[in-house]
Write a protein that holds these residues in place. Structure first.
Motif, PDB file in Angstrom:
ATOM      1  N   MET A   1       5.892  29.088  11.336  1.00 51.88           N
ATOM      2  CA  MET A   1       6.662  29.232  10.776  1.00 51.88           C
ATOM      3  C   MET A   1       6.556  30.973  11.136  1.00 51.88           C
ATOM      4  N   LYS A   2       5.922  31.290  10.732  1.00 50.01           N
ATOM      5  CA  LYS A   2       5.619  33.245  11.958  1.00 50.01           C
ATOM      6  C   LYS A   2       5.666  32.965  13.603  1.00 50.01           C
ATOM      7  N   ASN A   3       5.460  32.207  13.817  1.00 47.52           N
ATOM      8  CA  ASN A   3       6.252  32.279  15.635  1.00 47.52           C
ATOM      9  C   ASN A   3       7.210  31.507  15.301  1.00 47.52           C
ATOM     10  N   LYS A   4       7.849  30.642  14.535  1.00 51.69           N
ATOM     11  CA  LYS A   4       8.955  30.312  14.644  1.00 51.69           C
ATOM     12  C   LYS A   4      10.213  31.984  14.154  1.00 51.69           C
ATOM     13  N   LEU A   5       9.821  32.907  13.368  1.00 58.82           N
ATOM     14  CA  LEU A   5      10.241  33.899  13.108  1.00 58.82           C
ATOM     15  C   LEU A   5      10.105  34.986  14.333  1.00 58.82           C
ATOM     16  N   ARG A   6       9.170  34.853  15.317  1.00 61.48           N
ATOM     17  CA  ARG A   6       9.229  36.114  16.143  1.00 61.48           C
ATOM     18  C   ARG A   6      10.173  35.330  16.947  1.00 61.48           C
ATOM     19  N   LEU A   8      12.982  33.274  17.148  1.00 60.28           N
ATOM     20  CA  LEU A   8      14.143  34.095  16.713  1.00 60.28           C
ATOM     21  C   LEU A   8      14.110  35.568  16.100  1.00 60.28           C
ATOM     22  N   LEU A   9      13.330  36.427  16.125  1.00 61.92           N
ATOM     23  CA  LEU A   9      13.151  37.611  16.099  1.00 61.92           C
ATOM     24  C   LEU A   9      13.705  38.491  17.603  1.00 61.92           C
ATOM     25  N   LYS A  10      12.740  37.876  18.979  1.00 60.08           N
ATOM     26  CA  LYS A  10      13.045  38.263  20.028  1.00 60.08           C
ATOM     27  C   LYS A  10      14.385  37.243  20.570  1.00 60.08           C
ATOM     28  N   TRP A  11      14.569  36.024  19.938  1.00 53.14           N
ATOM     29  CA  TRP A  11      16.123  35.609  20.384  1.00 53.14           C
ATOM     30  C   TRP A  11      17.538  36.651  20.136  1.00 53.14           C
TER      31      TRP A  11
END
Length: 82
Positions: A1-6, A8-11
């Motif tokens: 979940m944390k990686n997905k948020l990271r 998404l934030l990069k995107w």
């Protein structure tokens, strides 16, 4: 979940950066490229815009490849310990 948020934030950051770059290009005379009617200028404008998107995509892919390589290295180290 944390990686997905990271990710998404990069995107989102890349999207905002690309939007700002495209806006600045158009604001500082880039509209002349697209409204001139000259096919060469239109092609240059499109190539410039697409190059920013490809560059951003390349950065994301390179980062993911580095993560995969570090995980493979870590797995090999753990397997060698046993």
């Amino acid at each position: 979940m944390k990686n997905k948020l990271r990710l998404l934030l990069k995107w989102i950051c890349i999207f905002v950066l690309c939007f700002i770059i495209v806006y600045l290009i158009v604001f500082f005379g880039g509209w002349k490229l697209f409204e001139s009617g000259d096919p060469i200028l239109i092609e240059i404008g499109v190539a410039l815009v697409l190059s920013f998107f490809v560059f951003a995509f390349n950065e994301v892919v390179t980062d993911l490849q580095k993560r995969v390589k570090s995980l493979e290295k870590r797995i090999n180290e753990l397997e060698n310990k046993q």
